[in-house]
Design a protein around this motif. Structure first.
Motif, mmCIF file in Angstrom:
data_model
loop_
_atom_site.group_PDB
_atom_site.id
_atom_site.type_symbol
_atom_site.label_atom_id
_atom_site.label_comp_id
_atom_site.label_asym_id
_atom_site.label_seq_id
_atom_site.Cartn_x
_atom_site.Cartn_y
_atom_site.Cartn_z
ATOM 1 N N GLY A 1 0.920 -1.231 -0.144
ATOM 2 C CA GLY A 1 0.065 0.056 0.141
ATOM 3 C C GLY A 1 0.910 1.283 -0.124
ATOM 4 N N SER A 2 0.191 2.359 0.272
ATOM 5 C CA SER A 2 1.265 3.696 0.218
ATOM 6 C C SER A 2 0.683 4.437 1.430
ATOM 7 C CB SER A 2 0.656 4.497 -1.061
ATOM 8 O OG SER A 2 -0.768 4.553 -1.109
ATOM 9 N N ASP A 3 1.573 5.543 1.638
ATOM 10 C CA ASP A 3 1.341 6.257 2.654
ATOM 11 C C ASP A 3 1.391 5.522 4.195
ATOM 12 O OD1 ASP A 3 1.211 8.500 0.984
ATOM 13 O OD2 ASP A 3 -0.831 8.242 0.571
ATOM 14 N N GLY A 4 2.116 4.547 4.258
ATOM 15 C CA GLY A 4 2.164 4.058 5.640
ATOM 16 C C GLY A 4 1.000 3.042 5.953
ATOM 17 N N GLU A 5 0.041 3.049 5.047
ATOM 18 C CA GLU A 5 -1.171 2.121 5.577
ATOM 19 C C GLU A 5 -0.949 0.909 4.674
ATOM 20 O OE1 GLU A 5 -5.129 3.951 5.005
ATOM 21 O OE2 GLU A 5 -4.204 6.067 5.474
ATOM 22 N N LEU A 6 -1.425 -0.134 5.421
ATOM 23 C CA LEU A 6 -1.016 -1.360 4.919
ATOM 24 C C LEU A 6 -2.371 -1.921 4.252
ATOM 25 C CD1 LEU A 6 0.814 -3.444 7.887
ATOM 26 C CD2 LEU A 6 1.748 -2.756 5.665
ATOM 27 N N LEU A 7 -2.298 -2.278 3.348
ATOM 28 C CA LEU A 7 -3.612 -2.990 2.459
ATOM 29 C C LEU A 7 -4.045 -4.524 3.301
ATOM 30 C CD1 LEU A 7 -2.592 -2.505 -1.172
ATOM 31 C CD2 LEU A 7 -3.981 -1.125 0.303
ATOM 32 N N GLU A 8 -3.213 -5.087 3.515
ATOM 33 C CA GLU A 8 -3.476 -6.356 4.377
ATOM 34 C C GLU A 8 -2.334 -6.670 5.048
ATOM 35 O OE1 GLU A 8 -3.828 -10.038 2.054
ATOM 36 O OE2 GLU A 8 -4.048 -8.620 0.586
ATOM 37 N N ASN A 9 -2.632 -7.408 6.027
ATOM 38 C CA ASN A 9 -1.098 -7.978 6.693
ATOM 39 C C ASN A 9 -1.660 -9.237 7.372
ATOM 40 O OD1 ASN A 9 1.453 -8.095 7.319
ATOM 41 N ND2 ASN A 9 1.279 -6.870 9.116
ATOM 42 N N PRO A 10 -1.273 -10.691 6.880
ATOM 43 C CA PRO A 10 -0.027 -10.726 6.122
ATOM 44 C C PRO A 10 -0.551 -10.454 4.570
ATOM 45 C CG PRO A 10 -0.890 -12.703 6.752
ATOM 46 C CD PRO A 10 -1.581 -11.689 7.510
ATOM 47 N N ILE A 11 0.437 -10.122 3.769
ATOM 48 C CA ILE A 11 0.245 -9.959 2.030
ATOM 49 C C ILE A 11 0.209 -11.293 1.631
ATOM 50 C CG2 ILE A 11 0.970 -8.921 0.124
ATOM 51 C CD1 ILE A 11 1.655 -6.502 1.806
ATOM 52 N N SER A 12 -0.669 -11.882 1.143
ATOM 53 C CA SER A 12 -0.754 -13.169 0.336
ATOM 54 C C SER A 12 -0.261 -13.076 -0.862
ATOM 55 C CB SER A 12 -2.272 -13.590 0.140
ATOM 56 O OG SER A 12 -2.654 -13.998 1.700
ATOM 57 N N ILE A 13 0.798 -13.958 -1.347
ATOM 58 C CA ILE A 13 1.402 -14.009 -2.608
ATOM 59 C C ILE A 13 1.355 -15.655 -2.979
ATOM 60 C CG2 ILE A 13 3.561 -14.011 -4.020
ATOM 61 C CD1 ILE A 13 4.410 -11.710 -1.956
ATOM 62 N N ASP A 14 0.522 -15.877 -4.079
ATOM 63 C CA ASP A 14 0.236 -17.327 -4.241
ATOM 64 C C ASP A 14 0.977 -17.739 -5.572
ATOM 65 O OD1 ASP A 14 -1.505 -17.488 -2.170
ATOM 66 O OD2 ASP A 14 -3.037 -16.305 -3.654
ATOM 67 N N ASP A 15 1.555 -16.735 -6.270
ATOM 68 C CA ASP A 15 2.169 -17.157 -7.541
ATOM 69 C C ASP A 15 3.841 -17.346 -7.549
ATOM 70 O OD1 ASP A 15 2.119 -14.461 -7.202
ATOM 71 O OD2 ASP A 15 1.665 -14.000 -9.433
ATOM 72 N N VAL A 16 4.433 -17.312 -6.585
ATOM 73 C CA VAL A 16 5.647 -17.351 -6.264
ATOM 74 C C VAL A 16 6.117 -18.502 -5.368
ATOM 75 C CG1 VAL A 16 7.827 -16.046 -5.431
ATOM 76 C CG2 VAL A 16 6.112 -14.799 -6.855
ATOM 77 N N ASP A 17 7.211 -19.158 -5.546
ATOM 78 C CA ASP A 17 7.834 -20.364 -5.120
ATOM 79 C C ASP A 17 8.370 -19.821 -3.481
ATOM 80 O OD1 ASP A 17 8.843 -23.162 -4.522
ATOM 81 O OD2 ASP A 17 10.565 -21.860 -4.280
ATOM 82 N N PRO A 18 8.007 -20.398 -2.278
ATOM 83 C CA PRO A 18 8.414 -19.791 -1.119
ATOM 84 C C PRO A 18 10.107 -19.641 -1.118
ATOM 85 C CG PRO A 18 6.632 -21.410 -0.607
ATOM 86 C CD PRO A 18 6.989 -21.380 -2.110
ATOM 87 N N SER A 19 10.497 -20.687 -1.456
ATOM 88 C CA SER A 19 12.063 -20.652 -1.649
ATOM 89 C C SER A 19 12.832 -19.632 -2.323
ATOM 90 C CB SER A 19 12.701 -22.009 -2.014
ATOM 91 O OG SER A 19 12.472 -23.089 -1.008
ATOM 92 N N ALA A 20 11.958 -19.250 -3.318
ATOM 93 C CA ALA A 20 12.788 -18.168 -4.271
ATOM 94 C C ALA A 20 12.427 -16.825 -3.857
ATOM 95 C CB ALA A 20 11.833 -18.235 -5.794
ATOM 96 N N PHE A 21 11.101 -16.696 -3.002
ATOM 97 C CA PHE A 21 10.874 -15.292 -2.076
ATOM 98 C C PHE A 21 11.888 -15.307 -1.304
ATOM 99 C CE2 PHE A 21 8.644 -12.708 0.719
ATOM 100 C CZ PHE A 21 8.035 -11.696 0.047
ATOM 101 N N GLU A 22 12.223 -16.268 -0.376
ATOM 102 C CA GLU A 22 13.037 -16.119 0.672
ATOM 103 C C GLU A 22 14.581 -15.695 0.081
ATOM 104 O OE1 GLU A 22 14.524 -18.580 4.525
ATOM 105 O OE2 GLU A 22 13.983 -19.844 2.901
ATOM 106 N N THR A 23 14.835 -16.114 -1.144
ATOM 107 C CA THR A 23 16.016 -15.899 -1.567
ATOM 108 C C THR A 23 16.285 -14.566 -1.974
ATOM 109 O OG1 THR A 23 16.488 -18.145 -2.427
ATOM 110 C CG2 THR A 23 17.743 -16.349 -3.625
ATOM 111 N N LEU A 24 15.140 -14.033 -2.503
ATOM 112 C CA LEU A 24 15.098 -12.794 -2.881
ATOM 113 C C LEU A 24 14.913 -11.758 -1.553
ATOM 114 C CD1 LEU A 24 12.347 -12.061 -5.729
ATOM 115 C CD2 LEU A 24 14.935 -11.669 -5.870
#
Length: 111
Positions: free
Chosen positions: A46-69
């Motif tokens: 989100g912007s201006d310090g406001e979270l859209l959601e927490n946790p933010i769901s990401i369904d189209d990325v491998d967890p190991s690849a995300f951790e590496t990034l």
């Protein structure tokens, strides 16, 4: 410095201000650092310090690849692509493309 930054990433479990749910795994992070290192990923928050959601769901990325990034964002730590399976390497490069993380992609390809 890399060790200190990796410790900072580990501390995100208690000091982080954003959580990403990738598959079945949760990853805590510091939004300010992501804004500097992977702005396209930080934009999901989100912007201006406001979270859209927490946790933010990401369904189209491998967890190991995300951790590496995340490790790259915090400490420029990146495995060499030639040391990864072709599937792992492709997932990492796809994640780097998704969030326009050109530095990570270049670093991984050059290592």
């Amino acid at each position: 410095l890399n060790k200190v930054m990796l410790e900072y990433l580990e501390s995100a479990r208690t000091t982080g201000d954003i959580t990403f749910r990738v598959g079945e795994r949760d990853f805590a992070a510091h939004r300010g650092l992501l804004e500097l290192r992977i702005p396209a990923l930080a934009a999901l928050c989100g912007s201006d310090g406001e979270l859209l959601e927490n946790p933010i769901s990401i369904d189209d990325v491998d967890p190991s690849a995300f951790e590496t990034l995340l490790r790259f964002a915090y400490a420029d730590a990146m495995p060499r692509l030639k040391d990864m399976s072709s599937n792992e390497a492709n997932m990492l490069l796809d994640a780097a493309d998704k969030w326009q993380c050109t530095d990570a992609k270049l670093y991984a390809e050059a290592a």
